[in-house]
Enzyme design. Sequence first.
Site, PDB file in Angstrom:
ATOM      1  N   TYR A  55      15.759 -16.310   7.197  1.00 43.68           N
ATOM      2  CA  TYR A  55      15.718 -15.946   5.771  1.00 43.68           C
ATOM      3  C   TYR A  55      16.302 -17.047   4.904  1.00 43.68           C
ATOM      4  CZ  TYR A  55      13.834 -11.501   7.114  1.00 43.68           C
ATOM      5  OH  TYR A  55      13.000 -10.542   7.633  1.00 43.68           O
ATOM      6  N   ARG A  58      13.542 -19.471   4.249  1.00 44.44           N
ATOM      7  CA  ARG A  58      12.566 -18.960   3.266  1.00 44.44           C
ATOM      8  C   ARG A  58      13.180 -18.935   1.861  1.00 44.44           C
ATOM      9  NH1 ARG A  58      10.559 -13.476   5.433  1.00 44.44           N
ATOM     10  NH2 ARG A  58       9.144 -13.594   3.647  1.00 44.44           N
ATOM     11  N   ASN A  89       6.018  -8.709  -1.711  1.00 47.89           N
ATOM     12  CA  ASN A  89       6.636 -10.022  -1.564  1.00 47.89           C
ATOM     13  C   ASN A  89       8.122  -9.967  -1.878  1.00 47.89           C
ATOM     14  OD1 ASN A  89       4.041 -10.853  -1.027  1.00 47.89           O
ATOM     15  ND2 ASN A  89       3.667 -11.612  -3.098  1.00 47.89           N
ATOM     16  N   VAL A  90       8.849 -10.828  -1.214  1.00 51.65           N
ATOM     17  CA  VAL A  90      10.296 -10.870  -1.424  1.00 51.65           C
ATOM     18  C   VAL A  90      10.690 -12.107  -2.237  1.00 51.65           C
ATOM     19  CG1 VAL A  90      10.825  -9.479   0.612  1.00 51.65           C
ATOM     20  CG2 VAL A  90      10.627 -11.965   0.863  1.00 51.65           C
ATOM     21  N   HIS A 106       9.634  -4.365  -0.389  1.00 53.33           N
ATOM     22  CA  HIS A 106      10.218  -4.854   0.867  1.00 53.33           C
ATOM     23  C   HIS A 106      11.484  -5.673   0.669  1.00 53.33           C
ATOM     24  CE1 HIS A 106       5.954  -4.414   2.783  1.00 53.33           C
ATOM     25  NE2 HIS A 106       6.567  -3.250   2.615  1.00 53.33           N
ATOM     26  N   GLY A 172      -4.248 -10.148  -2.617  1.00 54.60           N
ATOM     27  CA  GLY A 172      -3.653 -10.966  -1.556  1.00 54.60           C
ATOM     28  C   GLY A 172      -2.820 -10.227  -0.545  1.00 54.60           C
ATOM     29  N   SER A 174      -3.259  -8.051   3.383  1.00 56.47           N
ATOM     30  CA  SER A 174      -4.185  -7.680   4.460  1.00 56.47           C
ATOM     31  C   SER A 174      -4.259  -6.161   4.608  1.00 56.47           C
ATOM     32  CB  SER A 174      -3.708  -8.306   5.771  1.00 56.47           C
ATOM     33  OG  SER A 174      -2.363  -7.916   6.016  1.00 56.47           O
TER      34      SER A 174
HETATM   35  N1  APR Z   1      -5.264 -15.793  -2.676  1.00 59.47           N
HETATM   36  C1  APR Z   1      -5.372 -14.457  -2.404  1.00 59.47           C
HETATM   37  N2  APR Z   1      -5.215 -13.936  -1.163  1.00 59.47           N
HETATM   38  C2  APR Z   1      -4.965 -14.811  -0.165  1.00 59.47           C
HETATM   39  C3  APR Z   1      -4.843 -16.212  -0.365  1.00 59.47           C
HETATM   40  C4  APR Z   1      -5.007 -16.689  -1.693  1.00 59.47           C
HETATM   41  N3  APR Z   1      -4.919 -18.004  -1.983  1.00 59.47           N
HETATM   42  N4  APR Z   1      -4.578 -16.792   0.838  1.00 59.47           N
HETATM   43  C5  APR Z   1      -4.530 -15.793   1.746  1.00 59.47           C
HETATM   44  N5  APR Z   1      -4.766 -14.599   1.152  1.00 59.47           N
HETATM   45  C6  APR Z   1      -4.809 -13.262   1.736  1.00 59.47           C
HETATM   46  C7  APR Z   1      -5.225 -13.209   3.185  1.00 59.47           C
HETATM   47  O1  APR Z   1      -6.646 -13.174   3.293  1.00 59.47           O
HETATM   48  C8  APR Z   1      -4.591 -11.895   3.626  1.00 59.47           C
HETATM   49  O2  APR Z   1      -5.455 -10.805   3.403  1.00 59.47           O
HETATM   50  O3  APR Z   1      -3.505 -12.751   1.699  1.00 59.47           O
HETATM   51  C9  APR Z   1      -3.377 -11.768   2.707  1.00 59.47           C
HETATM   52  C10 APR Z   1      -2.070 -12.008   3.429  1.00 59.47           C
HETATM   53  O4  APR Z   1      -1.887 -10.957   4.356  1.00 59.47           O
HETATM   54  P1  APR Z   1      -0.526 -10.917   5.180  1.00 59.47           P
HETATM   55  O5  APR Z   1      -0.186 -12.290   5.649  1.00 59.47           O
HETATM   56  O6  APR Z   1      -0.658  -9.803   6.154  1.00 59.47           O
HETATM   57  O7  APR Z   1       0.583 -10.565   4.083  1.00 59.47           O
HETATM   58  P2  APR Z   1       0.906  -9.129   3.496  1.00 59.47           P
HETATM   59  O8  APR Z   1      -0.331  -8.279   3.449  1.00 59.47           O
HETATM   60  O9  APR Z   1       1.629  -9.349   2.211  1.00 59.47           O
HETATM   61  O10 APR Z   1       1.935  -8.528   4.592  1.00 59.47           O
HETATM   62  C11 APR Z   1       2.479  -7.258   4.301  1.00 59.47           C
HETATM   63  O11 APR Z   1       3.909  -7.459   6.240  1.00 59.47           O
HETATM   64  O12 APR Z   1       5.097  -9.036   7.380  1.00 59.47           O
HETATM   65  C12 APR Z   1       5.224  -7.911   6.585  1.00 59.47           C
HETATM   66  O13 APR Z   1       6.886  -7.293   5.065  1.00 59.47           O
HETATM   67  C13 APR Z   1       5.932  -8.273   5.326  1.00 59.47           C
HETATM   68  O14 APR Z   1       5.358  -7.807   3.035  1.00 59.47           O
HETATM   69  C14 APR Z   1       4.831  -8.233   4.276  1.00 59.47           C
HETATM   70  C15 APR Z   1       3.881  -7.206   4.844  1.00 59.47           C
END
Ligand code: APR
Length: 228
Positions: A55, A58, A89-90, A106, A172, A174
Amino acid sequence: MSRKRIVILTGAGMSAESGISTFRDNDGLWKKHRFEDLATPHAWAMNPELVMEFYNARRKQLFEVKPNAGHFVLVKLEEKYDVQIITQNVDDLHERSGSSNVLHLHGELKKVRSTVDESLVYELDRWELKMGDKCEKGSQLRPHIVWFGEAVPMIVPAAEIAATADIFIVIGTSMVVYPAAGLIGYAPHDIPKYYIDPKASHVGGISNLKVIQKKAGEGVPELVEELL
Ligand code: APR
């Protein structure tokens, strides 16, 4: 006439174009580290120095990056709408770009908290939290982050906000981590919903959803222009 409310759920992709790694993209954080080794209470109990280091690294990056076009254009929406941002996001990029209402599901990298009284939360004015840094009750301070397996207390106010949306936007993420990913299900069925993500994953059972397969830097300004 009161302003319409736009509720925006953001994930790591919102900050990708600011240079902050996402978690599950091919260069993502969880590719370099196993999150079970880092983002869990067990990891903290077994190896707090490693978790602290993860952390701290980051948090240090936060002092080197800045909000991107997607963050700034969301602020423009506030000219016409009541904008409520709910972020997974943090980082503090939504705040630094000027958004007025930001709810962190989170936790926040720039905050730390007591390990004996979770209501004791402190702003960290430097990038490094160290073993031996203690709260006012003498306990070791920990990152103010929701780890896997821990409760997400802010999901209750977040769900209440989602239920009052006139427009719901997802940017943005998943959509694989719950309860955050379930928030869109609290939005009224008949309102317009948008999902901006270059690799938008399938979201089942959601009506009025328009998927925009674009990066935030391109897709968000286009949608904001349409809404303004
Ligand atoms: N613009 C928009 N979306 C994007 C970009 C971009 N430039 N680049 C990547 N992405 C998308 C990817 O396609 C993906 O769908 O952002 C998403 C990132 O997904 P994750 O990495 O799974 O992140 P997130 O969904 O925020 O994770 C959720 O999981 O690890 C835990 O607590 C953590 O808050 C996090 C949670």
